[in-house]
Design an enzyme around this catalytic site. Structure first.
Site, short mmCIF file in Angstrom:
data_model
loop_
_atom_site.label_atom_id
_atom_site.label_comp_id
_atom_site.label_asym_id
_atom_site.label_seq_id
_atom_site.Cartn_x
_atom_site.Cartn_y
_atom_site.Cartn_z
N HIS A 18 53.68 75.72 6.85
CA HIS A 18 53.24 74.68 7.77
C HIS A 18 54.33 73.62 7.95
CE1 HIS A 18 48.87 75.64 6.44
NE2 HIS A 18 49.00 76.08 7.68
N LYS A 42 35.57 78.78 8.00
CA LYS A 42 36.18 78.75 6.67
C LYS A 42 35.43 77.77 5.78
CE LYS A 42 40.90 79.67 8.29
NZ LYS A 42 42.27 79.13 8.37
N ARG A 95 52.37 84.12 11.86
CA ARG A 95 52.95 84.90 10.78
C ARG A 95 53.03 86.39 11.10
NH1 ARG A 95 48.67 82.12 7.22
NH2 ARG A 95 47.62 83.65 8.46
N SER A 132 47.10 79.42 3.70
CA SER A 132 46.29 78.49 2.91
C SER A 132 45.22 79.24 2.12
CB SER A 132 45.63 77.45 3.81
OG SER A 132 46.59 76.63 4.40
#
Length: 162
Positions: A18, A42, A95, A132
């Site tokens: 990040h 999440k 990613r 994360s």
């Protein structure tokens, strides 16, 4: 006219990947808003205020620039925030192809709703494998997350474990 961009994310917690994207985006835009948003899909580890604080500390420690504002947004559409602050661009770290597939429909809708463009930015390959979610899992099992997160986050998570 200032070029304002927004880097949105849950940042739960912020990772070195990040920070890499934030730092490079800050070099491109006049003003960069790092926007902590709630992701209803999440389960959060850290409260939003704690995430904002850890991002601010991490940006200061990394000396990423004084054109970065860290804040949060919990009501309304992301493009509503962009409109409110005059941002015309969203910056998203990507990613893998999985991220591209997930982000593409949102990018199209954000452009259709408010004319906000999305720029996909690849992270440094050294951090491309870190998420994360992975950091939360490693931390919850007592593993060392220091190679994946800024020092402020590693210290906070270590302290939190007791």
């Amino acid at each position: 006219m200032s070029r304002i961009a927004v880097v949105p994310g849950s940042f739960d917690p912020v990772t070195l990947g990040h920070l890499d994207v934030i730092g490079r985006a800050a070099n491109i835009f006049d003003e960069l808003h790092v926007l902590v948003v709630h992701n209803p899909g999440k389960s959060a580890l850290l409260p939003i205020a704690q995430r904002v604080s850890l991002i601010q500390d991490s940006i200061a420690d990394a000396k990423l620039g004084d054109n970065i504002l860290v804040t949060s947004w919990s009501v309304g559409l992301l493009v509503d925030y962009c409109t409110d602050v005059g941002a015309s661009v969203l910056v998203k770290g990507i990613r893998s192809q999985v991220d591209v597939a997930y982000e593409t429909p949102m990018a199209i809708v954000n452009r259709n709703l408010a004319g906000v463009e999305t720029i996909f930015m690849l992270p440094d390959p050294a951090h491309a494998h870190v998420s994360s979610s992975l950091v939360r899992q490693v931390a919850s099992l007592g593993g060392d997350v220091a190679p994946y997160v800024p020092d402020a986050v590693a210290a906070f998570l270590q302290k939190d474990r007791g």
